[in-house]
Design a protein around this motif. Structure first.
Motif, PDB file in Angstrom:
ATOM      1  N   ALA A 249       0.804  -1.220   0.000  1.00  0.00           N
ATOM      2  CA  ALA A 249       0.000   0.000   0.000  1.00  0.00           C
ATOM      3  C   ALA A 249       0.836   1.270   0.000  1.00  0.00           C
ATOM      4  N   GLY A 250       1.984   1.265   0.689  1.00  0.00           N
ATOM      5  CA  GLY A 250       2.794   2.477   0.757  1.00  0.00           C
ATOM      6  C   GLY A 250       2.079   3.551   1.533  1.00  0.00           C
ATOM      7  N   GLY A 251       1.683   4.637   0.862  1.00  0.00           N
ATOM      8  CA  GLY A 251       0.969   5.727   1.516  1.00  0.00           C
ATOM      9  C   GLY A 251      -0.497   5.391   1.747  1.00  0.00           C
ATOM     10  N   PRO A 252      -1.232   6.313   2.388  1.00  0.00           N
ATOM     11  CA  PRO A 252      -2.616   6.026   2.790  1.00  0.00           C
ATOM     12  C   PRO A 252      -3.668   6.281   1.727  1.00  0.00           C
ATOM     13  N   SER A 253      -3.334   6.905   0.607  1.00  0.00           N
ATOM     14  CA  SER A 253      -4.383   7.425  -0.277  1.00  0.00           C
ATOM     15  C   SER A 253      -5.236   6.324  -0.901  1.00  0.00           C
ATOM     16  N   VAL A 254      -4.614   5.238  -1.378  1.00  0.00           N
ATOM     17  CA  VAL A 254      -5.406   4.180  -2.007  1.00  0.00           C
ATOM     18  C   VAL A 254      -6.253   3.433  -0.983  1.00  0.00           C
ATOM     19  N   PRO A 255      -5.699   3.008   0.183  1.00  0.00           N
ATOM     20  CA  PRO A 255      -6.569   2.362   1.167  1.00  0.00           C
ATOM     21  C   PRO A 255      -7.755   3.226   1.582  1.00  0.00           C
ATOM     22  N   LEU A 256      -7.537   4.529   1.740  1.00  0.00           N
ATOM     23  CA  LEU A 256      -8.643   5.405   2.136  1.00  0.00           C
ATOM     24  C   LEU A 256      -9.674   5.522   1.021  1.00  0.00           C
TER      25      LEU A 256
END
Length: 273
Positions: free
Chosen positions: A54-61
């Motif tokens: 996932a790396g950063g939060p933008s895609v999961p959010l």
């Protein structure tokens, strides 16, 4: 976005401060592309999703907004320090190595997605197998990976010395990536690999921006992150890197990314339809 092989040593270390800048720029560049595909694939409330690397939060959010409180988003990475802020509600954040471990929670996902992950994983075949096995019958896999070999230039319009320097440093960056096991022609193979994995309804497209402010931010963060490696390998001098960063800061460089190839397919249901 950040899965990697620890023994090889991921070139773009997610523990460095520039990693957050890179994740932000990548989200600005590629989240619209990712979610265009995800929405087309029919992600809906109540569904179960695995976001790999996932790396950063933008895609999961963004996934969480689509599946709602009745759904589940399992966001995994080797380093979850940048993903943790997405935890909560339908999002569960787990440390996981997709190249070495089967899917968390036993699979059964409606959608599995990985962006800019497999190009960096040493055992790509195992990682792909784990993702396909994680799908429920009828579930969708969306893989998105770069293909620097398709378009290797940072400045496709090589119009002067600033652009020539930029392209030479980009060649150095690609050399360092290849030395660490990255497959610089991986993106173009995704449709074939999905078909060979038994998926149906396989399609793909590619996207790369030119002259986006996010390209500029991404390049500046990337060069700062790898400058010591470029210099140590004799691929650039500190003076050349300073000159390149100054050129970038003018805002007049038309910088591009490597093409992002997006490929998707469906796991056949139990009747093979």
């Amino acid at each position: 976005m950040a899965e990697r092989d620890a023994e090889k040593g991921y070139l773009l270390d997610t523990r460095q401060a520039e990693a957050g800048e890179r994740f932000g720029a990548l989200a600005e560049l590629f989240d619209p592309v990712t979610f265009r595909h995800i929405d087309r694939l029919g992600l809906a409330p109540g569904m179960r999703v695995w976001e790999v690397g996932a790396g950063g939060p933008s895609v999961p959010l963004g996934l969480a907004r689509r599946v709602g409180p009745g759904g589940t988003v399992v966001a995994t990475d080797l380093d979850v320090s940048w993903t943790r802020e997405a935890a909560g509600g339908p999002v569960e954040v787990l440390r996981h190595d997709v190249g070495a471990e089967p899917a968390p929670g036993g699979g059964g996902f409606d959608l599995v997605h990985a962006r800019l992950v497999l190009v960096h994983v040493t055992d790509r075949a195992a990682a792909l197998r784990h993702m396909v096995q994680a799908l429920r019958p009828g579930g969708r896999l969306l893989l998105e990976d770069a293909d620097p070999g398709l378009q290797p230039l940072l400045c496709p319009d090589e119009s002067g010395p600033e652009q020539r320097l930029a392209n030479r440093l980009r060649t150095g960056f690609r050399t360092l990536m290849a030395e660490r096991g990255a497959d610089l022609a991986y993106g173009r193979t995704l449709p074939r690999l999905l078909r060979e994995a038994g998926l149906a309804d396989v399609e793909a497209d590619a996207y790369f921006p030119i002259a986006s402010p996010a390209c500029t931010a991404l390049e500046a963060a990337t060069v700062r992150q790898i400058r010591t490696r470029l210099v140590a390998a004799g691929l650039a001098t500190n003076e050349e890197i300073d000159h390149h960063l100054a050129n970038i800061a003018t805002g007049r460089m038309d910088l591009a990314t490597s093409p992002l190839v997006s490929a998707w397919g469906r796991r056949p249901d139990d009747q093979g339809h």
